[in-house]
Enzyme design. Structure first.
Site, PDB file in Angstrom:
ATOM      1  CE1 TYR A  68      54.333  44.134  47.916  1.00 29.85           C
ATOM      2  CE2 TYR A  68      53.727  46.389  47.389  1.00 29.85           C
ATOM      3  CZ  TYR A  68      53.564  45.262  48.158  1.00 29.85           C
ATOM      4  OH  TYR A  68      52.627  45.261  49.163  1.00 29.85           O
ATOM      5  CG  ASP A  69      58.249  40.644  46.468  1.00 30.88           C
ATOM      6  OD1 ASP A  69      58.314  39.670  45.691  1.00 30.88           O
ATOM      7  OD2 ASP A  69      57.165  41.075  46.932  1.00 30.88           O
ATOM      8  CB  SER A 114      21.192  35.618  55.275  1.00 26.34           C
ATOM      9  OG  SER A 114      20.085  35.282  56.057  1.00 26.34           O
ATOM     10  CE  LYS A 147      24.351  36.211  47.424  1.00 27.72           C
ATOM     11  NZ  LYS A 147      25.394  35.259  47.826  1.00 27.72           N
ATOM     12  NE  ARG A 168      25.647  36.049  56.916  1.00 28.70           N
ATOM     13  CZ  ARG A 168      24.992  35.004  57.389  1.00 28.70           C
ATOM     14  NH1 ARG A 168      25.569  33.841  57.452  1.00 28.70           N
ATOM     15  NH2 ARG A 168      23.757  35.121  57.795  1.00 28.70           N
ATOM     16  CD  GLU A 204      31.280  37.007  49.865  1.00 26.64           C
ATOM     17  OE1 GLU A 204      30.613  37.832  50.523  1.00 26.64           O
ATOM     18  OE2 GLU A 204      31.041  35.787  49.854  1.00 26.64           O
ATOM     19  CE  LYS A 344      22.605  32.554  45.469  1.00 26.89           C
ATOM     20  NZ  LYS A 344      22.876  31.851  46.752  1.00 26.89           N
ATOM     21  CB  CYS A 438      38.312  36.496   6.591  1.00 31.58           C
ATOM     22  SG  CYS A 438      36.708  35.681   6.437  1.00 31.58           S
TER      23      CYS A 438
HETATM   24 ZN   LIG Z   1      35.696  37.175   5.152  1.00 32.99          ZN
END
Ligand SMILES: [Zn+2]
Length: 717
Positions: A68-69, A114, A147, A168, A204, A344, A438
């Protein structure tokens, strides 16, 4: 050879003088162009844009970064040799020629308000109820989005070309960061396909955790201090004076909303987001459209449980009204748009060291890796274990024994490891290798669901047996007093118990001979086991630990079928039509009863007198009558035992009606923590207010519930 072809060869070819195989096709097309600088520049720019899209939008790198570069170098060299071909939207402009010294302050075309936010689930529901009241009788669809914890910015496109990027700021004015925004590889400099005349996209700017790790390794090599976190580094990088510095920081951008737009032709947010993707933007994962607010709130909770999957920091979930027409009618308060809220969660981080990575085997054989940590205080409690979820996640985050790690506690979820800090690694550190066997029974582990789920396939595995019996005896299942972790281990070790049904074969004389088990406690245990025979079919069904069938689902199923035998006879198709059941659970149930070992187990339990059907005889479930018949209940505040949809479902099952608003006709209000206006209304109207425990007592379920599928990291075998 023409100058154009000579620049292309010099840029694309390796030292050995050959074109790298991934670039052969594009080189052939370039060679065919001969000596035309604009055509070569266009071809290279288009190819780079296409690769950027497939890399960022589809997450599919088509060619290695160094190739790409090479393409980028060819484009840059051509633009330098033929300056008249260079365009402002060229991908080569990302590398950042310095444009100006000081940041200019720019006014937003439409203010970036906001948004209202809350940390309380109760307030979230109050908000949903308020919106439903403002649009009476309308169906309101919602979109849930993560968010992102970064720097909010607004990008302006004119005739499809990025012309400005602004932070912002104070919402009215922000800093012009156009030069730095150009360096963000997943910000399209030119939109793909037919673009509207003007488009203002908000989103964002953020830094992936993996990028912070990369940068900190470089800092360590240079002997410099590591950067503390992605959020601060993003904010610092985007205001760098020299765009080359910003370009080296690997910032990213998620688009999430519309500023001002003309001619997009979409009427909902979800359509808008789809349109943004076709125009070349990246949007955050896990986004989903939900038909009701209750669904949107439930999905928000699910998203919070999945934070550990993400390679970037988030600090909440945003719930948005989908329809632009409804948004317009809802309008704004003096401070916030009404159609959106951020839910939040409190988030705390700490650094510690991974002492050991252990795997634990669950009751259905699921193997879960857990990090044993040097104990560290996070938000008032000491964390010494963190779930690593699965082998894939350990590999993706490259978490190793001995690593310094950042551990996060967010909301009520189990602490998880956000990232390792490989710059502190010792030279002999090795990548973690997930065990192939296991750790308890030695059976070869099997991978399911594309390798994400790892399972011990041995149904005789003592670890599974231990956990199955512990669960069978637990409060939310058969509720057998005195049969905890240690007692179960003792019974298995002594050989007295090799299966669930063996519990009902135990005699006082056998049990009292066990070490540390006197006659009295043996008698108590046998009495508790005897009593569990009357626990009832819903508890029994839960206790059998079918995949995806928890306490709530078990109740729904028994309410419908009344006995485990009837349920066992139901077809997959029939089961999948039951509300809240669905195809996967129907299949799990059908598979369980198709296994002759399971039906044999049930037959044996029945022979021992374990109740498998609803009868009129009273049981600990108070079944057969509906204690909330004809009653209307309103739930408010943050509950600890139930999700909102669970308690509402339970109210319906018990014959009641779950309503959203409190009136004189309300019989009870169930109030959790931080209950708001509904609690006030209940008190004003004299409606009885119940705690969760009082509610459970009312419906005759004094044991309450838990019902967590994932084993607590605190409970290792
Ligand atoms: Zn087991």
């Amino acid at each position: 050879m023409s100058e154009v072809q000579s620049i292309i060869r010099k840029s694309l070819f390796t030292e050995s003088g050959a074109v790298p195989p991934p670039l052969e096709a594009v080189y052939a097309r370039l060679a065919a162009l001969g000596d035309s600088p604009p055509a070569a520049v266009d071809l290279l720019a288009d190819e780079i844009r296409r690769l950027d899209r497939s890399y960022f939008a589809e997450n599919q790198p088509e060619i290695p970064d160094h190739d790409y570069d090479r393409l980028m170098r060819a484009l840059r060299e051509l633009e330098r040799a033929f300056p008249e071909t260079a365009r402002p939207d060229s991908p080569a402009a990302r590398v950042g020629e310095k444009l100006s010294g000081d940041r200019q302050v720019v006014a937003h075309r439409v203010p970036m308000l906001s948004i209202e936010n809350t940390y309380s689930e109760g307030e979230l529901f109050d908000y949903g109820g308020k919106i439903e009241k403002l649009l009476p009788g309308e169906k309101i669809a919602w979109v849930d989005e993560l968010k992102i914890d970064g720097v909010a910015a607004s990008l302006l496109y004119e005739n499809g070309v990025l012309t400005r990027g602004v932070t912002r700021g104070d919402g009215i004015r922000g800093d012009d960061i156009t030069d730095n925004v150009r360096t963000i590889r997943d910000v399209p400099l030119r939109l793909v396909g037919e673009a509207p005349e003007t488009l203002e996209v908000r989103g964002e700017i953020y830094m992936p955790n993996s990028e912070l790790i990369r940068l900190n390794l470089i800092q360590a090599e240079k002997g410099e201090k590591p950067f503390a976190n992605t959020r601060n580094l993003t904010a610092g990088s985007i205001k760098q004076e020299d765009p080359a510095v910003c370009a080296a920081r690997g910032l990213r951008f998620f688009a999430h909303s519309v500023g001002s737009t003309e001619g997009l032709g979409v009427s909902t947010h979800f359509e808008f987001m789809e349109r943004l993707r076709t125009l070349g933007f990246a949007t955050s994962p896990l986004m989903r459209r939900l038909e009701t607010f209750a669904d949107a709130a439930a999905y928000a909770r699910e998203m919070i449980d999945r934070l550990h999957e993400l390679d970037f920091e988030t600090d909440g979930i945003v719930l948005k009204v989908d329809d632009f027409g409804q948004r317009a009618r809802l309008g704004s308060t003096s401070k916030f748009p009404r159609w959106v809220i951020a839910y939040k969660f409190e988030k705390y981080e700490a650094e510690t060291t991974v002492r050991e990575i252990r795997v634990q085997v669950g009751k259905t054989g699921k193997v879960t890796p857990v990090a044993e940590l040097d104990p560290v205080a996070i938000a008032g409690s000491v964390v010494s274990r963190a779930s690593l979820h699965n082998a894939d996640e350990i590999a993706r985050k490259d978490i190793r024994v001995g690593d310094r790690v950042v551990v996060e506690k967010a909301g009520k979820i189990i602490p998880h490891v956000v990232r390792a800090e490989p710059e502190h690694r010792a030279a002999d550190s090795r990548a973690y290798r997930f065990p192939a066997e296991c750790p308890v029974c030695g059976a070869a582990l099997v991978k399911e669901e594309g390798g994400i789920l790892i399972r011990c396939p041995n149904v005789q595995c003592p670890a599974q047996l231990q956990r199955r019996i512990e669960f069978f005896a637990s409060k939310e299942a058969m509720n057998i007093d005195g049969l905890g972790e240690k007692a179960v281990a003792l019974l298995i070790e002594s050989g007295l118990v090799n299966s669930i049904v063996d519990l009902y074969r135990l005699r006082v004389s056998d049990v009292s001979r066990l070490p540390r088990m006197g006659k009295k406690s043996a008698e108590n245990l046998i009495a508790a086991i005897e009593k569990s025979k009357k626990a009832g079919p819903a508890r029994l069904l839960n206790a059998l630990a079918l995949r995806n069938v928890g306490e709530q689902t078990a109740r729904v199923l028994i309410a419908k079928y009344r006995s485990i035998q009837n349920l066992a006879a139901a077809t997959r198709d029939e089961l999948s039509t039951i509300p809240d059941i669905g195809g996967v659970i129907a299949e799990n149930i059908a598979d369980f009863f198709a296994d002759p070992e399971n039906t044999a187990l049930l037959d044996e339990l029945r022979e021992f007198g374990v109740k498998t059907e609803l009868t009129d005889e009273p049981s600990s479930e108070a079944e057969g009558e509906l204690p909330l018949e004809g009653k209307t209940l309103v739930v408010t505040g943050t509950l600890t035992r139930f999700s909102r949809s669970e308690i509402e479902e339970l109210i319906r099952q018990k014959g009641g009606k779950a309503s959203k608003s409190v009136s004189k006709k309300t019989d009870y209000v169930v109030a959790g923590a931080e209950a708001g206006s509904k609690l006030t209304a209940a008190r004003r109207l004299g409606v009885p207010v119940l705690t969760e425990d009082e509610f459970l007592a009312l419906i005759g379920d004094s044991e309450g519930r838990t019902g967590q599928e994932e084993p607590e990291p605190g409970k290792l075998f």
